[in-house]
Write an enzyme that holds these catalytic residues in place. Structure first.
Site, PDB file in Angstrom:
ATOM      1  N   TYR A 140      -2.835  -1.120  10.235  1.00 55.63           N
ATOM      2  CA  TYR A 140      -2.796  -1.494   8.817  1.00 55.63           C
ATOM      3  C   TYR A 140      -1.574  -0.889   8.135  1.00 55.63           C
ATOM      4  O   TYR A 140      -0.843  -1.575   7.403  1.00 55.63           O
ATOM      5  CB  TYR A 140      -4.077  -1.032   8.133  1.00 55.63           C
ATOM      6  CG  TYR A 140      -4.103  -1.234   6.637  1.00 55.63           C
ATOM      7  CD1 TYR A 140      -4.468  -2.458   6.086  1.00 55.63           C
ATOM      8  CD2 TYR A 140      -3.771  -0.184   5.765  1.00 55.63           C
ATOM      9  CE1 TYR A 140      -4.497  -2.645   4.708  1.00 55.63           C
ATOM     10  CE2 TYR A 140      -3.796  -0.362   4.392  1.00 55.63           C
ATOM     11  CZ  TYR A 140      -4.159  -1.590   3.869  1.00 55.63           C
ATOM     12  OH  TYR A 140      -4.179  -1.758   2.503  1.00 55.63           O
TER      13      TYR A 140
ATOM     14  N   SER B  77       0.848  -1.184   0.000  1.00 58.43           N
ATOM     15  CA  SER B  77       0.000   0.000   0.000  1.00 58.43           C
ATOM     16  C   SER B  77       0.884   1.234   0.000  1.00 58.43           C
ATOM     17  O   SER B  77       2.028   1.197   0.466  1.00 58.43           O
ATOM     18  CB  SER B  77      -0.900   0.014   1.244  1.00 58.43           C
ATOM     19  OG  SER B  77      -1.557   1.264   1.390  1.00 58.43           O
TER      20      SER B  77
END
Length: 288
Positions: free
Chosen positions: A194, A181
């Site tokens: 996350y 990400s």
């Protein structure tokens, strides 16, 4: 060829429980059902995609099938409707689909998953570590140790374990693609666990690329920016969902279908010297 006129914010306020369902999203994401055209780049390959029932994983599964690969998807129990939609797309492309409900953070289930997929597909050439867990937190004190551990168990430990289990099948020319990400480079504070795991996945990718080169296994990662998937209403505050993607130079979130070609390239034999790459796809948003 004109670019697709994809939806732009503001979006309807919406929230779902994790992991979210595609059918409940407004607007519905594009996985390439009507747009992706294959060119035989993965003909005869066999792929396992975790989190392949929705979002980026679904788009990758559809693209892989249309490029000539047989595809197995792992998904959480309860996500059968989304999984069956992807199965239909794979089979319409004339390829074999294997659906396996699985909590990849459970080592026993992960081992069973790999054994079953390798058996039913008669081998394995490509592993896409795509499944992940995310929650939104208003304040630091809202983050519990259990949440922290769950996020790392799914997003990091399971990625390493599935890689370990698949390596014997991938030796001699296989490919591993991890979904990291842009949060690995620019962490979003409200999804701190996350973001931390995606930094770990990026570094894991670089380390594995070096370690597995002797087995002729390539390891790369895609770093998506804001992508319109069920993760968004399931893992963000409602007011942030309304303006999701507005901060990018494109002024909108990406659609899962817009990432599929990157995974195809990294999985294909034409990328035979590409390993240790961290490919950012973020609609022009700058990352470090």
């Amino acid at each position: 060829m004109a670019l697709p006129d994809y939806p732009r914010p503001p979006f309807p306020a919406q929230q779902q429980s994790f992991p979210g369902k595609t059918a409940q999203m407004q607007p519905r994401p594009d996985h390439g059902e009507d747009s992706y055209r294959g060119h035989g780049l993965l003909q005869g390959k066999k792929a396992l995609i975790t989190g392949g029932d929705s979002g980026i994983g679904a788009a990758v599964a559809i693209a892989f099938a249309r490029e000539g690969a047989d595809v197995a998807i792992a998904f959480l129990d309860g996500e059968q409707d989304d999984a069956r939609h992807v199965q239909q797309q794979i089979e319409q492309a004339g390829r074999k689909a294997v659906l396996v409900p699985c909590d990849i953070s459970d080592p026993a289930q992960a081992r069973s998953l790999v054994d079953r997929v390798a058996s039913e597909l008669d081998g394995l050439d490509i592993l896409v570590n795509n499944a992940a867990y995310q929650r939104y937190y208003e304040h630091f004190d809202d983050i519990t140790l259990d949440d922290w551990k769950r996020t790392f168990d799914t997003n990091v430990h399971a990625v390493f374990n599935l890689t370990r289990l698949c390596v014997p099948h991938l030796r001699g020319g296989g490919a591993i693609i991890n979904t990291a990400s842009v949060n690995s480079k620019r962490p979003t504070p409200n999804i701190l666990p996350y973001s931390a795991t995606k930094g770990a996945v990026a570094n894991l990718t670089l380390g594995l690329a070096g370690l597995l080169a002797e087995h002729q296994i390539r390891v790369n990662a895609v770093l998506p920016g804001p992508i319109w998937t069920p993760f968004i209403p399931a893992g963000m505050a409602a007011e942030e969902v309304e303006q999701f993607g507005a901060q990018t130079p494109f002024g909108r979130p990406g659609q899962p279908a817009e990432l599929a070609s990157a995974y195809v390239m990294l999985a294909s034999d034409s990328a035979s010297y590409t390993s240790g790459a961290l490919l950012t796809i973020s609609g022009g948003a700058a990352t470090l």
